[in-house]
Write a protein that holds these residues in place. Structure first.
Motif, PDB file in Angstrom:
ATOM      1  N   THR A   1       0.831  -1.205   0.000  1.00 29.24           N
ATOM      2  CA  THR A   1       0.000   0.000   0.000  1.00 29.24           C
ATOM      3  C   THR A   1       0.868   1.258   0.000  1.00 29.24           C
ATOM      4  O   THR A   1       0.508   2.274  -0.603  1.00 29.24           O
ATOM      5  N   ASN A   2       1.998   1.188   0.666  1.00 34.71           N
ATOM      6  CA  ASN A   2       2.941   2.313   0.650  1.00 34.71           C
ATOM      7  C   ASN A   2       3.393   2.603  -0.777  1.00 34.71           C
ATOM      8  O   ASN A   2       3.512   3.761  -1.181  1.00 34.71           O
ATOM      9  N   GLY A   3       3.608   1.546  -1.552  1.00 39.81           N
ATOM     10  CA  GLY A   3       4.041   1.718  -2.935  1.00 39.81           C
ATOM     11  C   GLY A   3       3.028   2.463  -3.782  1.00 39.81           C
ATOM     12  O   GLY A   3       3.350   3.468  -4.423  1.00 39.81           O
ATOM     13  N   PHE A   4       1.764   2.000  -3.792  1.00 42.64           N
ATOM     14  CA  PHE A   4       0.797   2.681  -4.664  1.00 42.64           C
ATOM     15  C   PHE A   4       0.316   3.996  -4.049  1.00 42.64           C
ATOM     16  O   PHE A   4      -0.123   4.895  -4.764  1.00 42.64           O
ATOM     17  N   HIS A   5       0.420   4.127  -2.723  1.00 43.49           N
ATOM     18  CA  HIS A   5       0.039   5.384  -2.092  1.00 43.49           C
ATOM     19  C   HIS A   5       1.040   6.491  -2.425  1.00 43.49           C
ATOM     20  O   HIS A   5       0.665   7.657  -2.575  1.00 43.49           O
ATOM     21  N   ASP A   6       2.321   6.126  -2.562  1.00 40.56           N
ATOM     22  CA  ASP A   6       3.368   7.126  -2.729  1.00 40.56           C
ATOM     23  C   ASP A   6       3.934   7.206  -4.141  1.00 40.56           C
ATOM     24  O   ASP A   6       4.926   7.912  -4.359  1.00 40.56           O
ATOM     25  N   THR A   7       3.329   6.497  -5.102  1.00 38.59           N
ATOM     26  CA  THR A   7       3.790   6.621  -6.479  1.00 38.59           C
ATOM     27  C   THR A   7       3.767   8.066  -6.937  1.00 38.59           C
ATOM     28  O   THR A   7       4.642   8.529  -7.684  1.00 38.59           O
ATOM     29  N   ALA A   8       2.774   8.803  -6.464  1.00 36.54           N
ATOM     30  CA  ALA A   8       2.627  10.205  -6.861  1.00 36.54           C
ATOM     31  C   ALA A   8       3.845  11.027  -6.489  1.00 36.54           C
ATOM     32  O   ALA A   8       4.176  12.006  -7.175  1.00 36.54           O
ATOM     33  N   ASN A   9       4.524  10.663  -5.416  1.00 35.88           N
ATOM     34  CA  ASN A   9       5.670  11.449  -4.991  1.00 35.88           C
ATOM     35  C   ASN A   9       6.732  11.522  -6.080  1.00 35.88           C
ATOM     36  O   ASN A   9       7.381  12.553  -6.260  1.00 35.88           O
ATOM     37  N   ALA A  10       6.918  10.445  -6.787  1.00 34.14           N
ATOM     38  CA  ALA A  10       7.957  10.418  -7.807  1.00 34.14           C
ATOM     39  C   ALA A  10       7.446  10.820  -9.181  1.00 34.14           C
ATOM     40  O   ALA A  10       8.157  11.486  -9.940  1.00 34.14           O
ATOM     41  N   MET A  11       6.222  10.444  -9.519  1.00 33.47           N
ATOM     42  CA  MET A  11       5.804  10.530 -10.907  1.00 33.47           C
ATOM     43  C   MET A  11       4.653  11.474 -11.210  1.00 33.47           C
ATOM     44  O   MET A  11       4.310  11.659 -12.371  1.00 33.47           O
ATOM     45  N   ALA A  12       4.030  12.083 -10.210  1.00 35.33           N
ATOM     46  CA  ALA A  12       2.863  12.925 -10.485  1.00 35.33           C
ATOM     47  C   ALA A  12       3.200  14.108 -11.386  1.00 35.33           C
ATOM     48  O   ALA A  12       2.493  14.388 -12.360  1.00 35.33           O
ATOM     49  N   THR A  13       4.284  14.817 -11.087  1.00 34.24           N
ATOM     50  CA  THR A  13       4.624  15.981 -11.907  1.00 34.24           C
ATOM     51  C   THR A  13       5.085  15.572 -13.296  1.00 34.24           C
ATOM     52  O   THR A  13       4.793  16.248 -14.284  1.00 34.24           O
ATOM     53  N   THR A  14       5.781  14.453 -13.392  1.00 32.40           N
ATOM     54  CA  THR A  14       6.235  13.970 -14.696  1.00 32.40           C
ATOM     55  C   THR A  14       5.058  13.593 -15.577  1.00 32.40           C
ATOM     56  O   THR A  14       5.050  13.864 -16.784  1.00 32.40           O
ATOM     57  N   ILE A  15       4.043  12.993 -14.979  1.00 33.59           N
ATOM     58  CA  ILE A  15       2.843  12.611 -15.725  1.00 33.59           C
ATOM     59  C   ILE A  15       2.015  13.838 -16.081  1.00 33.59           C
ATOM     60  O   ILE A  15       1.519  13.969 -17.200  1.00 33.59           O
ATOM     61  N   SER A  16       1.870  14.770 -15.135  1.00 33.14           N
ATOM     62  CA  SER A  16       1.004  15.924 -15.364  1.00 33.14           C
ATOM     63  C   SER A  16       1.552  16.860 -16.438  1.00 33.14           C
ATOM     64  O   SER A  16       0.787  17.519 -17.146  1.00 33.14           O
ATOM     65  N   THR A  17       2.882  16.942 -16.583  1.00 34.56           N
ATOM     66  CA  THR A  17       3.463  17.814 -17.604  1.00 34.56           C
ATOM     67  C   THR A  17       3.645  17.114 -18.942  1.00 34.56           C
ATOM     68  O   THR A  17       4.060  17.745 -19.911  1.00 34.56           O
ATOM     69  N   GLY A  18       3.325  15.814 -18.984  1.00 31.70           N
ATOM     70  CA  GLY A  18       3.444  15.077 -20.239  1.00 31.70           C
ATOM     71  C   GLY A  18       4.847  14.616 -20.553  1.00 31.70           C
ATOM     72  O   GLY A  18       5.123  14.173 -21.677  1.00 31.70           O
TER      73      GLY A  18
END
Length: 413
Positions: A21-38
């Motif tokens: 659960t820690n893994g999928f809960h914290d995926t955003a920490n590494a990849m949210a900005t990379t995904i949001s900017t394309g």
């Protein structure tokens, strides 16, 4: 070879479930900005993050030792206490994931462990000095330091890019984002996977399977790394949406500044043995980067809900952990009741999440929120960005067409 009892095996499995659960809960920490900017496609981004989380798990054991040797007394801690702590942490992770709030898995684990330990052995079994210096102070300092660093880095980035070609600059920063996202993923594995290693090692010591003051065995390091990598690959899309689009809208320059600042803070804390929240660090960096660009918007209603969740994490997980420890104190049937409650609650939360599915296909869809007073005030004194022509155009008032004469008509009221 470690000798295992049934309860010890249950604790290890539950700890790995928390790590997942820690893994999928914290995926955003590494990849949210990379995904949001394309900069990267969502599925590729989470796959890369998963691999680097696994690699990072092997780089250090300092944080694991903080948990297994420093936070609570090993003497008198039964495996049931660790199980109760994990129940509190898992349920908090799932609840905050359901509502899409980036709260700290680290503090959920700490809270559960503290609450269960106090219920079992009293307040004296918690080392208050370690709690303050290596958990609470970093919890406050991390988002502030990362946020200020990201704000300054964003301004510096735009200043240095004044004369750069817009398209070339964006491509360069997207490449930098990918590299910095990889660094955050590596740092996350180094910091967060170790927390589960520390908990399992503490359970092994409590169950008499390994000697006190032991470092995590290799099988513990490997299993914790695999569990967090699998959770990361699934992608916590709800929290990725909040972190990537819900807090602010980022340009590639800002994403690069935010991730680089957060990674620096996380890696430094891992080296020092601080049980730092990667969520706090990255969230602070994202908001700092949002405020660093003129016209950037931080959605303070979302940020406020996130701050409230941060404040509730330790006490809420501690309360659940303490109650779970109380029930397990009735013996094997009490432990079974807690286990059934955990499974049933997890199933209910999963069922509720299916009412509104968030995945890689709609992760970047979010409702717009107007800029608040704080954002407007900071944006007014922030130097204008340079680089892409469309960003410059946003800072220049619209001009009337050249072939259109201004109206000279006056209206009397």
């Amino acid at each position: 070879m470690e000798s295992f009892s049934l309860i010890l095996a249950i604790v290890v499995v539950t700890a790995l479930a928390f790590d997942f659960t820690n893994g999928f809960h914290d995926t955003a920490n590494a990849m949210a900005t990379t995904i949001s900017t394309g900069a990267m496609r969502p599925k590729i981004a989470v796959a890369m993050s998963a691999v680097l989380n696994l690699v990072g798990a092997f780089l250090s054991v300092e944080v694991a030792n903080t948990i297994s040797k420093g936070l609570v007394d090993e003497a008198g801690i039964r495996p049931e206490v660790i199980f109760a702590a994990l129940v509190g942490a898992i349920l908090w992770n799932l609840l905050t994931w359901l509502v899409g709030l980036p709260s700290s898995s680290s503090h959920a684990l700490m809270g559960g462990l503290i609450g269960a330990t106090i219920a079992s052995a009293g307040v004296g079994a918690v080392h208050g000095d370690v709690l303050v210096t290596k958990v609470l102070i970093p919890a406050i300092a991390a988002p502030l330091v990362a946020g200020i660093a990201a704000l300054l880095a964003t301004r510096l980035t735009y200043s240095l890019g004044k004369k750069a070609d817009g398209d070339a600059s964006k491509k360069g920063y997207r490449a930098g984002q990918i590299a910095s996202a990889g660094l955050v993923s590596l740092a996350h594995g180094t910091n967060d996977a170790q927390k589960t290693m520390g908990v399992i090692t503490l359970a092994l010591v409590a169950g008499g399977a390994v000697a006190p003051d032991s470092d995590p065995p290799m099988w513990v390091i490997l299993s914790a790394g695999i569990a967090i990598a699998l959770g990361t690959y699934l992608g916590g899309w709800r929290i990725i949406r909040t972190m990537g689009k819900g807090l602010t809208d980022l340009q590639p320059q800002q994403g690069f500044a935010a991730q680089t600042s957060a990674a620096t803070v996380i890696l430094a804390s891992s080296h020092l043995g601080f049980s730092l929240s990667t969520t706090h660090s990255v969230s602070g960096a994202v908001m700092g980067a949002g405020l660093g660009r003129k016209g950037g918007v931080v959605r303070w209603s979302t940020a406020t809900r996130m701050f409230v969740a941060w404040g509730l994490t330790l006490p809420a997980a501690a309360l659940v952990g303490a109650l779970a420890e109380y029930v397990t104190g009735f013996g094997n049937w009490g432990t079974a009741v807690v286990a059934v409650f955990l499974v049933a609650s997890s199933a209910v939360i999963w069922k509720l999440s299916r009412r509104e599915v968030v995945d890689h296909t709609n992760v970047n869809e979010v409702e717009e929120e107007p800029a608040g007073v704080v954002t407007t005030a900071i944006a007014a004194v922030t130097p204008p960005p340079a680089g892409p022509s469309e960003e410059l155009a946003a800072t220049i008032p619209a001009q009337a067409p050249a072939d259109r004469k201004p109206s000279t008509t006056t209206t009397t009221v």
